[in-house]
Design a protein around this motif. Structure first.
Motif, PDB file in Angstrom:
ATOM      1  N   MET A   1      32.676  38.998  48.471  1.00 17.69           N
ATOM      2  CA  MET A   1      33.475  38.478  49.588  1.00 17.69           C
ATOM      3  C   MET A   1      33.420  39.441  50.767  1.00 17.69           C
ATOM      4  SD  MET A   1      37.021  37.374  47.791  1.00 17.69           S
ATOM      5  CE  MET A   1      37.190  35.834  46.936  1.00 17.69           C
ATOM      6  N   THR A   2      33.810  38.930  51.930  1.00 22.18           N
ATOM      7  CA  THR A   2      34.059  39.840  53.046  1.00 22.18           C
ATOM      8  C   THR A   2      35.394  40.520  52.767  1.00 22.18           C
ATOM      9  OG1 THR A   2      35.310  38.272  54.401  1.00 22.18           O
ATOM     10  CG2 THR A   2      32.878  38.277  54.665  1.00 22.18           C
ATOM     11  N   GLU A   3      35.643  41.622  53.448  1.00 19.40           N
ATOM     12  CA  GLU A   3      36.911  42.323  53.244  1.00 19.40           C
ATOM     13  C   GLU A   3      38.093  41.419  53.584  1.00 19.40           C
ATOM     14  OE1 GLU A   3      39.094  46.557  54.287  1.00 19.40           O
ATOM     15  OE2 GLU A   3      37.359  45.960  55.476  1.00 19.40           O
TER      16      GLU A   3
ATOM     17  N   LEU B   1      33.929  49.139  46.531  1.00 19.92           N
ATOM     18  CA  LEU B   1      33.013  48.200  45.866  1.00 19.92           C
ATOM     19  C   LEU B   1      31.719  48.000  46.643  1.00 19.92           C
ATOM     20  CD1 LEU B   1      35.447  45.385  44.656  1.00 19.92           C
ATOM     21  CD2 LEU B   1      34.508  47.318  43.348  1.00 19.92           C
ATOM     22  N   GLN B   2      31.731  48.287  47.925  1.00 16.83           N
ATOM     23  CA  GLN B   2      30.536  48.081  48.751  1.00 16.83           C
ATOM     24  C   GLN B   2      29.542  49.233  48.637  1.00 16.83           C
ATOM     25  OE1 GLN B   2      30.370  44.929  49.920  1.00 16.83           O
ATOM     26  NE2 GLN B   2      32.346  44.912  48.876  1.00 16.83           N
ATOM     27  N   GLN B   3      29.949  50.317  47.981  1.00 12.63           N
ATOM     28  CA  GLN B   3      29.049  51.457  47.789  1.00 12.63           C
ATOM     29  C   GLN B   3      27.977  51.086  46.769  1.00 12.63           C
ATOM     30  OE1 GLN B   3      29.458  54.075  49.857  1.00 12.63           O
ATOM     31  NE2 GLN B   3      31.106  52.777  50.652  1.00 12.63           N
ATOM     32  N   PRO B   4      26.793  51.615  46.914  1.00 13.68           N
ATOM     33  CA  PRO B   4      25.737  51.337  45.938  1.00 13.68           C
ATOM     34  C   PRO B   4      26.197  51.740  44.530  1.00 13.68           C
ATOM     35  CG  PRO B   4      24.866  52.548  47.813  1.00 13.68           C
ATOM     36  CD  PRO B   4      26.358  52.520  47.965  1.00 13.68           C
ATOM     37  N   LEU B   5      25.829  50.909  43.560  1.00  2.92           N
ATOM     38  CA  LEU B   5      26.172  51.195  42.176  1.00  2.92           C
ATOM     39  C   LEU B   5      25.352  52.365  41.675  1.00  2.92           C
ATOM     40  CD1 LEU B   5      26.297  47.571  40.753  1.00  2.92           C
ATOM     41  CD2 LEU B   5      28.220  49.035  41.332  1.00  2.92           C
TER      42      LEU B   5
ATOM     43  N   GLU C   1      33.006  41.716  40.600  1.00  2.00           N
ATOM     44  CA  GLU C   1      31.773  41.198  41.219  1.00  2.00           C
ATOM     45  C   GLU C   1      32.085  40.114  42.245  1.00  2.00           C
ATOM     46  OE1 GLU C   1      28.697  42.421  41.223  1.00  2.00           O
ATOM     47  OE2 GLU C   1      29.696  44.016  40.115  1.00  2.00           O
ATOM     48  N   GLU C   2      33.044  39.253  41.943  1.00  2.00           N
ATOM     49  CA  GLU C   2      33.416  38.219  42.920  1.00  2.00           C
ATOM     50  C   GLU C   2      34.026  38.860  44.161  1.00  2.00           C
ATOM     51  OE1 GLU C   2      36.331  34.397  43.199  1.00  2.00           O
ATOM     52  OE2 GLU C   2      35.033  34.540  41.443  1.00  2.00           O
ATOM     53  N   ALA C   3      34.863  39.878  43.972  1.00  2.00           N
ATOM     54  CA  ALA C   3      35.463  40.580  45.105  1.00  2.00           C
ATOM     55  C   ALA C   3      34.384  41.259  45.946  1.00  2.00           C
ATOM     56  CB  ALA C   3      36.472  41.606  44.603  1.00  2.00           C
TER      57      ALA C   3
END
Length: 140
Positions: free
Chosen positions: A76-78, A132-136, A71-73
């Motif tokens: 963040m920005t890439e 990780l940026q994909q919708p859950l 979640e922390e990652a």
């Protein structure tokens, strides 16, 4: 701090003593904070699981990293994520997934144009961050 550290599969790898991703990786027999613990897949027959493809690497990262770390990652920005992990998670990947050698994963990465283990680890973490940026997915 651990300039001469030897990574032993019997030790627990810690990404820092708290959820600060800027902290270096630490090797300790007792985890100080479970959410920063790396839990790679092991097999009694083969030892540490080394992914053989980029897709397997993303799946393994998802499984071996604590949900709070993820979640922390995700927040963040890439670039922030990649910079914060170069000397910690990326180093663990370079050394433990044997990016310095020749195996199916490094061969796959070489076909993508990456020749140096630093590039390979950064690419894998960049792919993981994009994942990780994909919708859950939610269960109905």
């Amino acid at each position: 701090m651990f300039n001469n550290a030897v990574f032993d599969s019997n030790l627990v790898l810690i990404l820092g003593d708290r959820m600060n991703m800027d902290l270096p990786i630490e090797v300790t027999p007792e985890p100080t904070d479970p959410k920063t613990q790396i839990n790679p897949t092991y097999s009694p027959e083969t030892g540490l699981f080394i992914p053989s493809s980029i897709e397997e690497a993303i799946i393994e990262l998802d499984k071996m990293l604590h949900p709070e770390f993820i979640e922390e990652a995700r927040a963040m920005t890439e670039l922030e994520f990649l910079n914060s992990q170069h000397f910690s998670l990326a180093m663990w990947i370079r050394n433990n997934w044997e990016l310095w050698g020749i195996n199916p994963l490094t061969q796959s990465l070489r076909t993508q144009g990456m020749m140096h283990p630093d590039e390979m680890a950064s690419f894998l973490l960049g792919q993981f961050w994009q994942h990780l940026q994909q919708p859950l997915e939610t269960e109905n």
